[in-house]
Design an enzyme around this catalytic site. Structure first.
Site, PDB file in Angstrom:
ATOM      1  CB  ILE A  80     -53.430  23.159  44.081  1.00  0.00           C
ATOM      2  CG1 ILE A  80     -52.832  21.870  43.417  1.00  0.00           C
ATOM      3  CG2 ILE A  80     -53.168  23.037  45.451  1.00  0.00           C
ATOM      4  CD1 ILE A  80     -52.084  21.783  42.869  1.00  0.00           C
ATOM      5  CB  ALA A  81     -58.563  20.287  44.837  1.00  0.00           C
ATOM      6  CD  GLU A 112     -51.991  32.302  53.345  1.00  0.00           C
ATOM      7  OE1 GLU A 112     -52.975  32.476  52.154  1.00  0.00           O
ATOM      8  OE2 GLU A 112     -51.520  33.723  53.564  1.00  0.00           O
ATOM      9  CG  ASN A 117     -53.405  19.632  53.421  1.00  0.00           C
ATOM     10  OD1 ASN A 117     -52.942  18.002  53.040  1.00  0.00           O
ATOM     11  ND2 ASN A 117     -54.641  20.324  52.449  1.00  0.00           N
ATOM     12  CE1 TYR A 124     -49.083  23.313  47.708  1.00  0.00           C
ATOM     13  CE2 TYR A 124     -49.556  23.034  49.727  1.00  0.00           C
ATOM     14  CZ  TYR A 124     -49.914  23.840  48.302  1.00  0.00           C
ATOM     15  OH  TYR A 124     -51.311  23.837  48.106  1.00  0.00           O
TER      16      TYR A 124
END
Ligand SMILES: CC(C)(COP(=O)(O)OP(=O)(O)OC[C@H]1O[C@@H](n2cnc3c(N)ncnc32)[C@H](O)[C@@H]1OP(=O)(O)O)[C@@H](O)C(=O)NCCC(=O)NCCS
Length: 159
Positions: A80-81, A112, A117, A124
């Site tokens: 995801i970005a 993961e 990060n 999340y």
């Protein structure tokens, strides 16, 4: 009479990711990760019929994407970005909400994430993911550990 405010954050539209989106995806990917996926990795993932692959668009531009694989035991968020110019404005949240809507609120989700990060970890956690363990030296580029996160079936979210 007051002037209406200009909308600085037009709505994010989420739709399936297409092969024709991949040049824009690669441009974001290279800015987002120290070890970006190659074009062929995206092509392989998009070729899997069970995959949930979504694009976020704003103002006619692709500004983010997510790739989620379906395995028997869980859905696995693989990538995801978001374009750096569009971060902290709900793009990844819109993508995650649509993944969970398509994959099912009653599904189990895992991913993961690098221990460093913290922004992604916060994202999340907002969606009900919790750290359950680590994979030591998971990332080959710098030997960093991964945190394994799971979203329990039906976990609530804060958004
Ligand atoms: C992580 C990433 C996808 C977040 O995308 P985003 O569109 O900015 O996320 P959102 O705007 O939906 O953020 C929702 C919430 O997540 C948390 N969050 C997201 N980015 C954060 C950051 N950099 N620092 C702290 N919290 C963050 C916040 O709680 C945020 O809500 P708020 O803005 O109201 O405080 C984006 O920063 C990115 O592309 N990073 C590079 C790639 C990457 O690390 N991907 C994840 C790999 S596991």
């Amino acid at each position: 009479m007051s002037t209406p405010e200009r909308d600085q954050t037009p709505t994010v539209a989420v739709r399936p990711l297409n092969f024709s989106d991949l040049p824009q995806v690669i441009a974001i990917e290279r800015r987002a990760f120290p070890a970006p996926w190659s074009l062929s990795m995206f092509v392989l993932e998009l070729s899997k019929p069970s995959e949930i692959a979504l694009a976020a668009r704003r103002g006619g531009r692709l500004v983010g994407y997510v790739i989620c694989a379906r395995y028997d035991e869980a859905l696995h968020i693989m990538n995801i970005a978001v374009d750096p110019a569009h971060r902290r404005s709900g793009v990844a949240s819109a993508l995650l909400e649509e993944v969970i809507a398509r994959g099912g609120v009653d599904g189990s989700y895992t991913l993961e994430v690098r221990v460093s990060n913290t922004g992604a970890i916060s994202l999340y956690e907002r969606y009900g993911f919790r750290g359950v363990g680590t994979r030591p030296r998971y990332y080959a580029d710098n030997g960093e550990d991964a945190i394994i996160m799971w979203r329990a079936i039906g976990a609530p979210w804060e958004a």
